[in-house]
Design an enzyme around this catalytic site. Structure first.
Site, PDB file in Angstrom:
ATOM      1  N   GLU A 235       0.874  -1.172   0.000  1.00  0.00           N
ATOM      2  CA  GLU A 235       0.000   0.000   0.000  1.00  0.00           C
ATOM      3  C   GLU A 235       0.907   1.217   0.000  1.00  0.00           C
ATOM      4  O   GLU A 235       1.692   1.419   0.928  1.00  0.00           O
ATOM      5  CB  GLU A 235      -0.906   0.001   1.231  1.00  0.00           C
ATOM      6  CG  GLU A 235      -1.847   1.203   1.278  1.00  0.00           C
ATOM      7  CD  GLU A 235      -2.415   1.441   2.657  1.00  0.00           C
ATOM      8  OE1 GLU A 235      -2.371   2.598   3.110  1.00  0.00           O
ATOM      9  OE2 GLU A 235      -2.901   0.486   3.277  1.00  0.00           O
ATOM     10  N   CYS A 272      -3.482   7.324   5.285  1.00  0.00           N
ATOM     11  CA  CYS A 272      -3.381   6.946   3.871  1.00  0.00           C
ATOM     12  C   CYS A 272      -4.645   7.315   3.115  1.00  0.00           C
ATOM     13  O   CYS A 272      -4.619   7.427   1.882  1.00  0.00           O
ATOM     14  CB  CYS A 272      -3.100   5.458   3.744  1.00  0.00           C
ATOM     15  SG  CYS A 272      -4.237   4.414   4.680  1.00  0.00           S
TER      16      CYS A 272
END
Length: 465
Positions: A235, A272
């Protein structure tokens, strides 16, 4: 012996004591131990495997009063936020334990003469994140989902919180030993060289990562360049755009403006899922509200000196390509027209921290064009009204090609840990858009399908009989 030190983000002072860096030789020995643990862990009855995760959850919960202050000293995230993160961490361990305990967990499909099973891939390397010292770290989601799949785990600690990681690992190790886990089920390593040795270790069969595009890409390339390439579930960076229609501005513009500032500054913009782009109709009239909300944001204490330097560089980049809408001690907000945005692809790069860009569109055609130009992201958000149903339907259909999660009349910050969550997306959000790093489906990253044809039941793996 080289020692690694955390830094207090509030003062910049080095935190004692240091944590020893792990040598490549030790990494190799840990890889061998993980490989030896792989089969006995895979063959544990599923209730016993699930009990390992629950034992770790119980131990972390009992140690929360010790761990939270350690993490706060290294991250400045605050005890309230960190206490909640410990709860999330123990919650996802228990959720994934429940999934592993479910009937038919590894028996994917069965037909006469055939069984298709989902088996553990083998030892997994996990690279911890800076911004979640518990939930995406030593015993976080990647580790928990690998254990649920039946895989030993070696975690590479993040350098931003080495003492928290080391103490968490001690608690985890003790809990696993008491619960009867095979030796080699878990280990922790520290240091850049250890991280590179880990991704190249021949006993590692897959890796999970949460962090920067640069760091993730280097590890992704290393994983693919091995003599035996392995899956790398990274990620990386995400811009998480928000699209607001004219009708939504007219109906609740001030609410949306304040909600947006709250979202992109939450946790000092170090999530994020932080929204980095806000698409508003030209003439929206919301700049006074946005400026007021930005001015009220407290000065951030960013996680590490490297993140602080990267944020400063990112703000300078945005300031040079846009006009400044609001600038306070704690956040920055910029703006461009949709035409300027289309000519400046660098505006789609993530700026990790409390900064964001407004893109002002003058027509629905410009809005649709902007949606089509969105890079791969974890999330996208649409704010619309019932009168916008046709427009919203088109936006959602296009965004579903670019992101892993579409949010309607809400905010992307805050990720539910459940069976329905998709925390992923096309590059550069992740290296594997078919998978999620949050929720029960995260386990699938560390399972491999194997079809057994014509085998009597007693020859099948114990967990799929």
């Amino acid at each position: 012996m080289t020692l690694l030190y955390g830094v207090d983000p509030r003062t910049g002072e080095r935190l004692e004591p240091g944590v020893p860096e792990t040598s490549p030789e030790t990494v190799a020995a840990l890889g061998v131990a993980a490989a030896k643990a792989a089969r006995p862990l895979a063959e544990l009855p599923l209730p016993d495997r699930a009990a390992l995760l629950e034992a770790v959850a119980d131990a972390l919960e009992a140690a929360a009063d010790e761990l939270v202050p350690l993490a706060d000293a290294e991250t400045a995230l605050g005890t309230t936020r960190l206490s909640g993160e410990v709860e999330r961490t123990t919650g996802q361990l228990r959720l994934l334990a429940g999934e592993a305990r479910g009937e038919g967990f590894q028996r994917d499909v069965a037909e006469p003469g055939f069984v298709r099973a989902l088996l553990p891939i083998g030892p997994v390397a996990v690279y911890a994140a800076s911004n979640f010292p518990f939930a995406f770290s030593v015993a976080g989601g990647d580790t928990a989902s690998a254990w649920a799949a039946g895989c030993p785990v070696i975690v590479k600690a993040h350098p931003g919180h080495p003492r928290t990681s080391a103490r968490t690992a001690e608690i985890v190790t003790e809990a696993l030993v008491k619960a009867g886990a095979p030796e080699g089920t878990f280990a922790l390593v520290h240091g850049f060289d250890a991280g590179m040795a880990l991704i190249n270790d021949p006993n590692i069969r897959a890796a999970g990562f949460t962090g920067s595009v640069r760091g993730g890409r280097a590890l992704f390339d290393a994983a693919a360049s091995r003599p035996d390439p392995i899956p790398f579930y990274g990620e990386l960076g995400s811009i998480n755009p928000v699209f607001v229609t004219e009708a939504a501005v007219a109906a609740r513009g001030e609410e949306i403006a304040r909600g947006y500032v709250g979202s992109f500054t939450l946790g000092s913009g170090q999530f994020c899922t932080k929204p980095g782009l806000l698409f508003l109709p030209a003439g929206h009239g919301l700049e006074p509200v946005l400026s007021e909300a930005v001015a009220a944001v407290a000065a951030p204490a960013l996680l590490t000196p490297q993140i602080t330097d990267g944020f400063r560089t990112g703000v300078e980049r945005l300031a040079g390509a846009t006009r400044t809408v609001a600038e306070g001690t704690g956040a920055h907000l910029f703006a461009v027209s949709a035409e300027e945005f289309a000519a400046r692809p660098e505006l789609t790069e993530e700026c990790f921290g409390p900064a964001s860009v407004i893109v002002e569109y003058s027509s629905e055609e410009e809005l649709r064009a902007a949606v089509a130009a969105v890079p791969g992201s974890l999330t996208a958000t649409v704010h619309a009204e019932p009168s916008d149903a046709d427009l919203a339907r088109g936006l959602v259909a296009e965004l579903a090609r670019h992101v892993g999660r579409v949010v309607y009349n809400g905010w992307p910050t805050g990720v539910a840990v459940n069976r329905s969550m998709q925390h992923g997306g096309p590059w550069p959000a992740t290296t594997a858009p078919l998978h999620t790093s949050v929720g029960t489906a995260a386990i699938r990253r560390f399972q491999v399908p194997v079809a057994f044809q014509g085998l009597p039941d007693d020859l099948l793996p114990p967990t799929v009989r």
